[in-house]
Design a protein around this motif. Structure first.
Motif, PDB file in Angstrom:
ATOM      1  N   VAL A  39      96.187  48.997  -1.506  1.00  0.00           N
ATOM      2  CA  VAL A  39      96.401  50.057  -2.492  1.00  0.00           C
ATOM      3  C   VAL A  39      95.404  49.908  -3.641  1.00  0.00           C
ATOM      4  CG1 VAL A  39      98.034  51.061  -4.129  1.00  0.00           C
ATOM      5  CG2 VAL A  39      98.838  50.252  -1.908  1.00  0.00           C
ATOM      6  N   CYS A  40      94.764  51.017  -4.003  1.00  0.00           N
ATOM      7  CA  CYS A  40      93.813  51.009  -5.115  1.00  0.00           C
ATOM      8  C   CYS A  40      94.576  50.853  -6.431  1.00  0.00           C
ATOM      9  CB  CYS A  40      92.996  52.296  -5.118  1.00  0.00           C
ATOM     10  SG  CYS A  40      91.688  52.324  -6.362  1.00  0.00           S
ATOM     11  N   VAL A  41      94.123  49.924  -7.270  1.00  0.00           N
ATOM     12  CA  VAL A  41      94.809  49.660  -8.532  1.00  0.00           C
ATOM     13  C   VAL A  41      93.980  50.051  -9.747  1.00  0.00           C
ATOM     14  CG1 VAL A  41      96.226  47.819  -7.546  1.00  0.00           C
ATOM     15  CG2 VAL A  41      93.983  47.263  -8.533  1.00  0.00           C
ATOM     16  N   ALA A  42      92.691  50.353  -9.495  1.00  0.00           N
ATOM     17  CA  ALA A  42      91.839  50.765 -10.625  1.00  0.00           C
ATOM     18  C   ALA A  42      90.647  51.538 -10.098  1.00  0.00           C
ATOM     19  CB  ALA A  42      91.367  49.545 -11.414  1.00  0.00           C
ATOM     20  N   VAL A  43      90.271  52.597 -10.886  1.00  0.00           N
ATOM     21  CA  VAL A  43      89.074  53.381 -10.571  1.00  0.00           C
ATOM     22  C   VAL A  43      88.266  53.523 -11.853  1.00  0.00           C
ATOM     23  CG1 VAL A  43      90.216  54.645  -8.701  1.00  0.00           C
ATOM     24  CG2 VAL A  43      90.199  55.595 -11.007  1.00  0.00           C
ATOM     25  N   PRO A  44      86.967  53.744 -11.736  1.00  0.00           N
ATOM     26  CA  PRO A  44      86.139  53.816 -12.945  1.00  0.00           C
ATOM     27  C   PRO A  44      86.325  55.128 -13.699  1.00  0.00           C
ATOM     28  CG  PRO A  44      84.809  54.268 -11.008  1.00  0.00           C
ATOM     29  CD  PRO A  44      86.166  53.855 -10.503  1.00  0.00           C
ATOM     30  N   GLY A  45      86.316  55.059 -15.020  1.00  0.00           N
ATOM     31  CA  GLY A  45      86.257  56.247 -15.860  1.00  0.00           C
ATOM     32  C   GLY A  45      87.551  56.989 -16.054  1.00  0.00           C
ATOM     33  N   GLN A  46      88.682  56.482 -15.528  1.00  0.00           N
ATOM     34  CA  GLN A  46      89.960  57.167 -15.728  1.00  0.00           C
ATOM     35  C   GLN A  46      91.104  56.191 -15.517  1.00  0.00           C
ATOM     36  OE1 GLN A  46      89.206  59.998 -12.420  1.00  0.00           O
ATOM     37  NE2 GLN A  46      91.161  59.318 -11.551  1.00  0.00           N
ATOM     38  N   ARG A  47      92.231  56.500 -16.125  1.00  0.00           N
ATOM     39  CA  ARG A  47      93.401  55.635 -15.981  1.00  0.00           C
ATOM     40  C   ARG A  47      94.232  55.975 -14.756  1.00  0.00           C
ATOM     41  NH1 ARG A  47      95.938  54.651 -22.062  1.00  0.00           N
ATOM     42  NH2 ARG A  47      94.057  53.671 -22.960  1.00  0.00           N
ATOM     43  N   ARG A  48      94.242  57.251 -14.396  1.00  0.00           N
ATOM     44  CA  ARG A  48      95.074  57.657 -13.256  1.00  0.00           C
ATOM     45  C   ARG A  48      94.367  57.308 -11.951  1.00  0.00           C
ATOM     46  NH1 ARG A  48      95.833  61.546  -9.568  1.00  0.00           N
ATOM     47  NH2 ARG A  48      93.919  62.639 -10.192  1.00  0.00           N
ATOM     48  N   VAL A  49      95.095  56.608 -11.095  1.00  0.00           N
ATOM     49  CA  VAL A  49      94.565  56.267  -9.776  1.00  0.00           C
ATOM     50  C   VAL A  49      95.090  57.296  -8.773  1.00  0.00           C
ATOM     51  CG1 VAL A  49      94.515  54.542  -7.930  1.00  0.00           C
ATOM     52  CG2 VAL A  49      94.475  53.801 -10.329  1.00  0.00           C
ATOM     53  N   PRO A  50      94.220  57.980  -8.052  1.00  0.00           N
ATOM     54  CA  PRO A  50      94.693  58.968  -7.081  1.00  0.00           C
ATOM     55  C   PRO A  50      95.701  58.350  -6.108  1.00  0.00           C
ATOM     56  CG  PRO A  50      92.321  59.136  -7.357  1.00  0.00           C
ATOM     57  CD  PRO A  50      92.744  57.914  -8.108  1.00  0.00           C
ATOM     58  N   ARG A  51      96.754  59.111  -5.856  1.00  0.00           N
ATOM     59  CA  ARG A  51      97.826  58.600  -4.991  1.00  0.00           C
ATOM     60  C   ARG A  51      97.327  58.241  -3.597  1.00  0.00           C
ATOM     61  NH1 ARG A  51     100.762  61.279  -1.448  1.00  0.00           N
ATOM     62  NH2 ARG A  51      99.915  63.260  -2.207  1.00  0.00           N
ATOM     63  N   VAL A  90      87.014  44.185  -5.412  1.00  0.00           N
ATOM     64  CA  VAL A  90      86.268  45.154  -6.208  1.00  0.00           C
ATOM     65  C   VAL A  90      85.090  45.674  -5.388  1.00  0.00           C
ATOM     66  CG1 VAL A  90      85.004  45.567  -8.357  1.00  0.00           C
ATOM     67  CG2 VAL A  90      86.903  43.924  -8.312  1.00  0.00           C
ATOM     68  N   CYS A  91      85.035  46.988  -5.195  1.00  0.00           N
ATOM     69  CA  CYS A  91      83.922  47.596  -4.478  1.00  0.00           C
ATOM     70  C   CYS A  91      82.640  47.429  -5.284  1.00  0.00           C
ATOM     71  CB  CYS A  91      84.190  49.072  -4.221  1.00  0.00           C
ATOM     72  SG  CYS A  91      82.808  49.943  -3.426  1.00  0.00           S
ATOM     73  N   GLY A  92      81.581  46.983  -4.634  1.00  0.00           N
ATOM     74  CA  GLY A  92      80.331  46.722  -5.328  1.00  0.00           C
ATOM     75  C   GLY A  92      79.491  47.947  -5.609  1.00  0.00           C
ATOM     76  N   TYR A  93      80.003  49.133  -5.225  1.00  0.00           N
ATOM     77  CA  TYR A  93      79.228  50.359  -5.454  1.00  0.00           C
ATOM     78  C   TYR A  93      79.681  51.067  -6.728  1.00  0.00           C
ATOM     79  CZ  TYR A  93      76.650  54.630  -4.054  1.00  0.00           C
ATOM     80  OH  TYR A  93      75.799  55.700  -3.985  1.00  0.00           O
ATOM     81  N   HIS A  94      81.000  51.392  -6.812  1.00  0.00           N
ATOM     82  CA  HIS A  94      81.499  52.102  -7.993  1.00  0.00           C
ATOM     83  C   HIS A  94      82.702  51.428  -8.641  1.00  0.00           C
ATOM     84  CE1 HIS A  94      79.338  55.534  -5.997  1.00  0.00           C
ATOM     85  NE2 HIS A  94      78.921  55.675  -7.251  1.00  0.00           N
ATOM     86  N   GLY A  95      83.106  50.258  -8.140  1.00  0.00           N
ATOM     87  CA  GLY A  95      84.139  49.508  -8.838  1.00  0.00           C
ATOM     88  C   GLY A  95      85.571  49.830  -8.467  1.00  0.00           C
ATOM     89  N   PHE A  96      85.799  50.679  -7.469  1.00  0.00           N
ATOM     90  CA  PHE A  96      87.170  50.876  -7.023  1.00  0.00           C
ATOM     91  C   PHE A  96      87.749  49.512  -6.671  1.00  0.00           C
ATOM     92  CE2 PHE A  96      86.154  55.202  -7.131  1.00  0.00           C
ATOM     93  CZ  PHE A  96      87.247  55.991  -6.761  1.00  0.00           C
ATOM     94  N   THR A  97      88.980  49.262  -7.109  1.00  0.00           N
ATOM     95  CA  THR A  97      89.579  47.939  -6.972  1.00  0.00           C
ATOM     96  C   THR A  97      90.880  48.045  -6.180  1.00  0.00           C
ATOM     97  OG1 THR A  97      88.602  47.255  -9.074  1.00  0.00           O
ATOM     98  CG2 THR A  97      90.415  45.912  -8.219  1.00  0.00           C
ATOM     99  N   TYR A  98      91.048  47.145  -5.211  1.00  0.00           N
ATOM    100  CA  TYR A  98      92.182  47.216  -4.283  1.00  0.00           C
ATOM    101  C   TYR A  98      92.970  45.913  -4.297  1.00  0.00           C
ATOM    102  CZ  TYR A  98      89.277  50.991  -2.427  1.00  0.00           C
ATOM    103  OH  TYR A  98      88.510  52.120  -2.289  1.00  0.00           O
TER     104      TYR A  98
END
Length: 343
Positions: A82-94, A69-77
């Motif tokens: 591969v990114c599996v989660a991003v903040p504020g939306q369900r769709r993860v950019p390809r 989990v990135c400690g800045y904005h929560g992007f999770t890998y």
């Protein structure tokens, strides 16, 4: 244009360094994050979040099971980058994925491949089995070198400097006085340099670790696999004691000195060093002495090479360099590295 040799395996860490706390190390100018999964597998990925380039090695970035989990904005890998989660939306950019690097644990080292992953053949990694082998005991460390990696290669390929730079530790007059033999195996990509002393003083490094009190027969057989792994096969025995006709050598002491030479940047290097021995295996006092003594020797090299880097960096290109017989191994190593680099 960089001087790094691409499509090669490099030592990035000792296996003991990599655990469940992610940490970064720069290899060939690339900041790489290392951590172990719950299954203890080592993963290596870019140390920069795809969102705003925050270093993932910085807190409060952290692991949750096998995700980072990135400690800045929560992007999770995931462990595959591969990114599996991003903040504020369900769709993860390809395109939200980190660059990952092929990695192999071998002989107590963690090797990482820099270049095209399709070319990452683990069978090409040179071996140093004594560092993790029954019947041997090893001590090891890593020192930062504020100098280009080629200077460390030059240093290690010409051991005559032991007489002058490392007197009182591993250097004796015979090292500089004894001629060397050099052989290059073009097919295997290995440079061999040998110096064998039939009657030499026993330096403190070996006298205090082996207990030998008199003069010795001392062999130094270098095996360098460009660009990254250097091995010094050392044999120490009382004068006149030679191996048996069948190759067995029970009356000698054997030391394997290993250096992994890993460029950090154009002008800095990770100097991984290890000393393995086949005697006094359980003697912690001998281990402590060899670890302290070899680190002292390494730091003497570091001080000298840092000074040399400052001189070279401040001089105009094309300065005249003088080479002599003792430089044949180093010159062969330079030629092979230049060939690997396509120069």
């Amino acid at each position: 244009m960089t001087s790094f040799i691409a499509n090669q395996w490099y030592v990035a860490a000792y296996a003991r360094e990599v655990g469940r706390t992610p940490f970064a190390r720069t290899v060939c100018g690339e900041s790489i994050l290392f951590w172990r999964t719950n299954a203890a597998a080592v993963t290596a990925m870019s140390d920069r979040c795809v969102h705003r380039r925050f270093p993932l090695s910085e807190q409060p970035s952290h692991l949750v099971d096998d995700t980072l989990v990135c400690g800045y904005h929560g992007f999770t890998y995931g462990a595959d980058g591969v990114c599996v989660a991003v903040p504020g939306q369900r769709r993860v950019p390809r395109t939200a994925r980190l660059r990952t690097y092929p990695v192999v644990e071998q002989d107590s080292f963690v090797w990482v491949f820099i270049g095209d992953p399709a070319l990452a053949d683990g069978a090409r990694i040179p071996r140093a089995p004594w560092l993790d082998l029954a019947g041997w005991t090893a001590v090891s460390g890593r020192e930062p070198l504020a100098a280009r990696s080629s200077l460390l290669v030059d240093n290690l390929m010409d051991l005559s400097h032991e007489t002058y730079l490392h007197g009182g530790y591993i250097g004796t007059p015979e090292v500089a006085e004894t001629p060397i033999s050099t052989r290059v195996d073009e097919e295997a990509g290995i440079v061999y340099v040998s110096r064998r002393m039939a009657d030499a003083a026993c330096p403190p490094f070996y006298a205090k670790s082996t207990g030998i009190t008199g003069r010795i027969t001392r062999w130094q057989d270098i095996e360098y696999t460009p660009p990254c792994l250097y091995k010094l096969h050392s044999r120490i025995a009382p004068v006149g004691v030679l191996p048996n006709a069948d190759g067995s050598d029970p009356d000698a002491f054997h030391v394997e000195v290993v250096y992994a030479i890993t460029p950090e940047t154009e002008n800095s290097t990770h100097d991984f060093w290890a000393v393995a021995r086949d005697f006094a295996l359980d003697d912690q006092g001998v281990s402590d002495f060899l670890a302290e003594s070899n680190r002292t020797v390494v730091m003497q090299d570091v001080t000298a090479l840092n000074a040399l880097e400052r001189v070279i960096a401040g001089e105009p290109d094309g300065y005249q360099e003088l080479s002599i017989n003792i430089d044949t191994g180093g010159l062969a190593a330079r030629r092979m590295n230049a060939k690997l680099a396509g120069r």
